[in-house]
Design an enzyme around this catalytic site. Structure first.
Site, PDB file in Angstrom:
ATOM      1  N   SER A   5       0.994  -1.073   0.048  1.00  0.00           N
ATOM      2  CA  SER A   5      -0.097  -0.159  -0.021  1.00  0.00           C
ATOM      3  C   SER A   5       0.650   1.390   0.154  1.00  0.00           C
ATOM      4  O   SER A   5       1.803   1.184   0.758  1.00  0.00           O
ATOM      5  CB  SER A   5      -1.065  -0.023   1.338  1.00  0.00           C
ATOM      6  OG  SER A   5      -1.386   1.204   1.463  1.00  0.00           O
ATOM      7  N   LYS A  27      31.965   2.161  -4.336  1.00  0.00           N
ATOM      8  CA  LYS A  27      32.425   2.080  -3.056  1.00  0.00           C
ATOM      9  C   LYS A  27      33.302   1.044  -2.540  1.00  0.00           C
ATOM     10  O   LYS A  27      33.359   0.055  -3.003  1.00  0.00           O
ATOM     11  CB  LYS A  27      31.178   1.890  -2.081  1.00  0.00           C
ATOM     12  CG  LYS A  27      31.477   1.574  -0.647  1.00  0.00           C
ATOM     13  CD  LYS A  27      30.212   1.222   0.331  1.00  0.00           C
ATOM     14  CE  LYS A  27      30.631   0.815   1.611  1.00  0.00           C
ATOM     15  NZ  LYS A  27      29.380   0.457   2.642  1.00  0.00           N
ATOM     16  N   PRO A  33      38.667  -1.701   4.403  1.00  0.00           N
ATOM     17  CA  PRO A  33      38.516  -1.825   2.737  1.00  0.00           C
ATOM     18  C   PRO A  33      37.577  -3.114   2.376  1.00  0.00           C
ATOM     19  O   PRO A  33      37.619  -4.076   3.155  1.00  0.00           O
ATOM     20  CB  PRO A  33      39.993  -1.854   2.287  1.00  0.00           C
ATOM     21  CG  PRO A  33      40.535  -2.761   3.563  1.00  0.00           C
ATOM     22  CD  PRO A  33      39.723  -2.221   4.874  1.00  0.00           C
ATOM     23  N   THR A  35      25.108  -4.077   6.262  1.00  0.00           N
ATOM     24  CA  THR A  35      24.752  -5.139   5.831  1.00  0.00           C
ATOM     25  C   THR A  35      23.299  -5.468   5.591  1.00  0.00           C
ATOM     26  O   THR A  35      22.843  -6.727   5.471  1.00  0.00           O
ATOM     27  CB  THR A  35      25.191  -6.095   7.155  1.00  0.00           C
ATOM     28  OG1 THR A  35      24.677  -5.600   8.201  1.00  0.00           O
ATOM     29  CG2 THR A  35      26.739  -6.256   7.235  1.00  0.00           C
ATOM     30  N   ILE A  69      20.902  -4.745   3.267  1.00  0.00           N
ATOM     31  CA  ILE A  69      20.544  -5.244   1.858  1.00  0.00           C
ATOM     32  C   ILE A  69      21.241  -6.496   1.670  1.00  0.00           C
ATOM     33  O   ILE A  69      20.716  -7.496   1.117  1.00  0.00           O
ATOM     34  CB  ILE A  69      20.801  -4.307   0.933  1.00  0.00           C
ATOM     35  CG1 ILE A  69      19.971  -3.066   0.774  1.00  0.00           C
ATOM     36  CG2 ILE A  69      20.957  -4.947  -0.213  1.00  0.00           C
ATOM     37  CD1 ILE A  69      20.248  -1.819  -0.269  1.00  0.00           C
ATOM     38  N   TYR A  73      36.356 -18.136   9.550  1.00  0.00           N
ATOM     39  CA  TYR A  73      34.946 -18.752   9.592  1.00  0.00           C
ATOM     40  C   TYR A  73      34.813 -19.645   8.257  1.00  0.00           C
ATOM     41  O   TYR A  73      35.192 -19.097   7.289  1.00  0.00           O
ATOM     42  CB  TYR A  73      33.750 -17.480   9.135  1.00  0.00           C
ATOM     43  CG  TYR A  73      33.600 -16.860  10.538  1.00  0.00           C
ATOM     44  CD1 TYR A  73      33.454 -17.320  11.930  1.00  0.00           C
ATOM     45  CD2 TYR A  73      33.165 -15.375  10.342  1.00  0.00           C
ATOM     46  CE1 TYR A  73      33.009 -16.693  12.942  1.00  0.00           C
ATOM     47  CE2 TYR A  73      32.888 -14.556  11.548  1.00  0.00           C
ATOM     48  CZ  TYR A  73      32.705 -15.207  12.839  1.00  0.00           C
ATOM     49  OH  TYR A  73      32.358 -14.498  13.808  1.00  0.00           O
TER      50      TYR A  73
END
Length: 531
Positions: free
Chosen positions: A40, A79, A97, A345, A347, A432
């Site tokens: 809407s 960016k 960076p 983070t 998006i 990780y």
């Protein structure tokens, strides 16, 4: 999915989350699956931020979107990273960076080698060994090279975008690929008595939208996942205390920089995001430590240009849904949880959940296996990004305000405390197997905020001292020489004109045969070197 029983998908809510989901489903799902998005115009959308990380490039590419057309439509700039000011100490600044620092030598991470040499007086500042950092400070931009042995391959890039324009861009894309848009407000939700799944959404004009799978992109309120299905919320505000933001647009006072700015303030931080036509600004803060009027004045008094919009005030709570997928409903975007835009983070999390959902897309009404894996994946992504954001606040030497004293002395999650303990004792950053931020990101924040380890890799003693010095000189010189050859950011943006919007995104055709799309993480690793 030739035998799929999932034929109808209903997306509740537009904005960036809704239209990214619709675009991906329309392009990547079988055509016999019908997608309807209901929104809407009376209900506003929340723009969490306009800065992105490199992953968005691959989302657009997967959809076949031309990069230049996308950048024109969203007034985007390039960016290469994020500059953090006043975080470790007042007047300090460093850049996180999208790329590497130097390269490993004989299997030893570069930050160990740099620290050993820096303490011996044989090294320049760490930033001098990172191409994207040096390029940021010089206002330069170019596309990564394909040769992994070349310094020009050691970085990636993202965009600053107008998020509202991106949603409109994707709406046109989605509708062109068969998505039906329904303008309506939802007045009721019907659950099936047999299993508690959502059966229908009732629109204010009386239409009943039935579906097999429902996607909740309704924003913070989580109309389906929380208000109807009661998924629950895990509160992380004791670790990430900022709970308010105020945003304004301002005129651009200089050529757009190829990086975002995150400037620490007394009880939070301020963002500055350069677009082609304006600058996005905002102040994220905690209202337990500063009142709203003071926060607004702090923002308005620290703008580079004239104010172009009325202040937009937002309330939020850091945390996540205990189940991002419950029953036959998947929450994507703010409805699934919120982590402040400190590392751009938001998006990314939309994109990650969309792609994981496509990977696990159910073909039967029984979705239990897919739900469990999706929720496990989402929990992992959220908790690891959460820890990295907490690091920025906790790894500080500031004690000048109550807010920063709280952040410096907070009790950390065990997962973050274990990583910090290992780093402080050995200099080693636990890798990780799955997670967004790789070692160079942790190096950037830790060393940028003057958190140094007590020791370095003992294998450095086996390296020839002069060869180490020579190798570091080569790296520094390669970075400096390549940066000199790069065009300015403004020159790179000037190349966005006269785009053929019919061409699909293909970096080789757009930028030449020696270009590359970069890696899915932050930058490419170069070949192993020996000394």
């Amino acid at each position: 999915m030739p035998n799929s029983n999932i034929k109808k998908v209903v997306i509740l809510g537009g904005g960036t989350a809704g239209w990214m989901t619709a675009a991906a489903f329309a392009k990547l799902l079988p055509k016999n699956i019908k997608v309807t998005l209901v929104e809407s115009e009376q209900i506003g959308t929340v723009g969490v931020g306009e800065a992105t990380i490199p992953h968005l490039r691959y989302f657009n590419q997967r959809l076949g979107i031309n990069e230049k057309a996308f950048m024109q439509a969203t007034n985007a700039t390039y960016k290469l990273g994020i500059e953090f000011s006043n975080w470790g100490q007042q007047s300090d600044r460093y850049i996180h960076p999208f790329g590497d620092y130097g390269h490993s030598i004989n299997g030893i991470a570069f930050h160990h080698i740099w620290l050993s040499q820096f303490r011996a007086g044989n090294a320049k500042p760490l930033d001098d060994y990172s191409l994207p950092v040096v390029a940021c400070m010089a206002g330069k931009f170019d596309f990564p090279l394909a040769d992994n042995n070349h310094v020009g391959s050691t970085f990636s890039y993202a965009y600053h975008i107008d998020a509202s324009a991106y949603a409109k861009f994707l709406r046109n894309f989605s509708e062109g690929h068969g998505v039906r848009r329904k303008e309506a407000r939802i007045v009721d939700v019907i659950l099936r008595a047999s299993d508690g799944n959502i059966s229908e959404l009732i629109c204010d004009d009386g239409e009943r939208l039935n579906g097999d799978l429902f996607i909740d992109c309704s924003g913070f309120k989580g109309m389906l996942i929380e208000q109807v299905l009661k998924a629950g919320f895990e509160d992380w505000s004791h670790w990430l205390p900022c709970n308010r933001a105020v945003a304004v647009a301002s005129s651009a006072s200089e050529a757009p920089l190829p990086y975002t700015k995150a400037i620490a303030r007394d009880a939070g931080w301020q963002w500055r995001i350069p677009l082609q036509h304006r600058t996005g600004n905002g102040h994220v803060f905690c209202d337990s430590f500063v009142n709203t009027d003071h926060a607004l004045n702090t923002l308005l008094n620290n703008l580079d240009g004239d104010v172009l919009s009325q202040p937009n005030h937002l309330r939020f709570q850091a945390g996540q849904r205990k189940q991002a997928w419950k029953a036959n409903c998947v929450a994507i975007g703010l409805s699934s949880g919120f982590l402040e835009p400190l590392e751009s983070t938001s998006i990314y999390l939309i994109q990650a959940n969309i792609m994981k959902l496509l990977e696990l897309f159910p073909h039967k009404p029984d979705m239990q296996i897919q739900r469990c894996e999706f929720n496990r994946y989402f929990d992992n992504e959220m908790s690891r990004i959460r820890d990295f954001l907490i690091l920025h606040y906790n790894a500080t030497h500031r004690e000048d305000t109550e807010f920063w004293r709280y952040c410096k002395n907070m009790v950390l999650p065990d997962t973050l405390q274990e990583r910090l303990d290992l780093y402080k004792q050995t200099g080693h950053i636990m890798p990780y197997n799955h997670g967004l931020f790789l070692s160079p990101s942790w190096v950037a924040v830790l060393m940028g905020q003057r958190i140094y380890p007590n020791s370095v890799d003992p294998r450095i003693a086996n390296l020839h001292p002069q060869k180490i010095v020579d190798m570091m000189n080569v790296i520094e010189r390669e970075v400096a020489d390549f940066t000199k050859l790069m065009p300015t950011h403004s020159q790179a943006l000037a190349g966005l004109s006269n785009v053929d919007k019919r061409v699909s995104l293909d970096s080789a055709s757009l930028y030449g045969a020696n270009s590359t799309r970069g890696s899915y993480k932050y930058g490419n690793k170069r070949s192993e070197h020996t000394a």
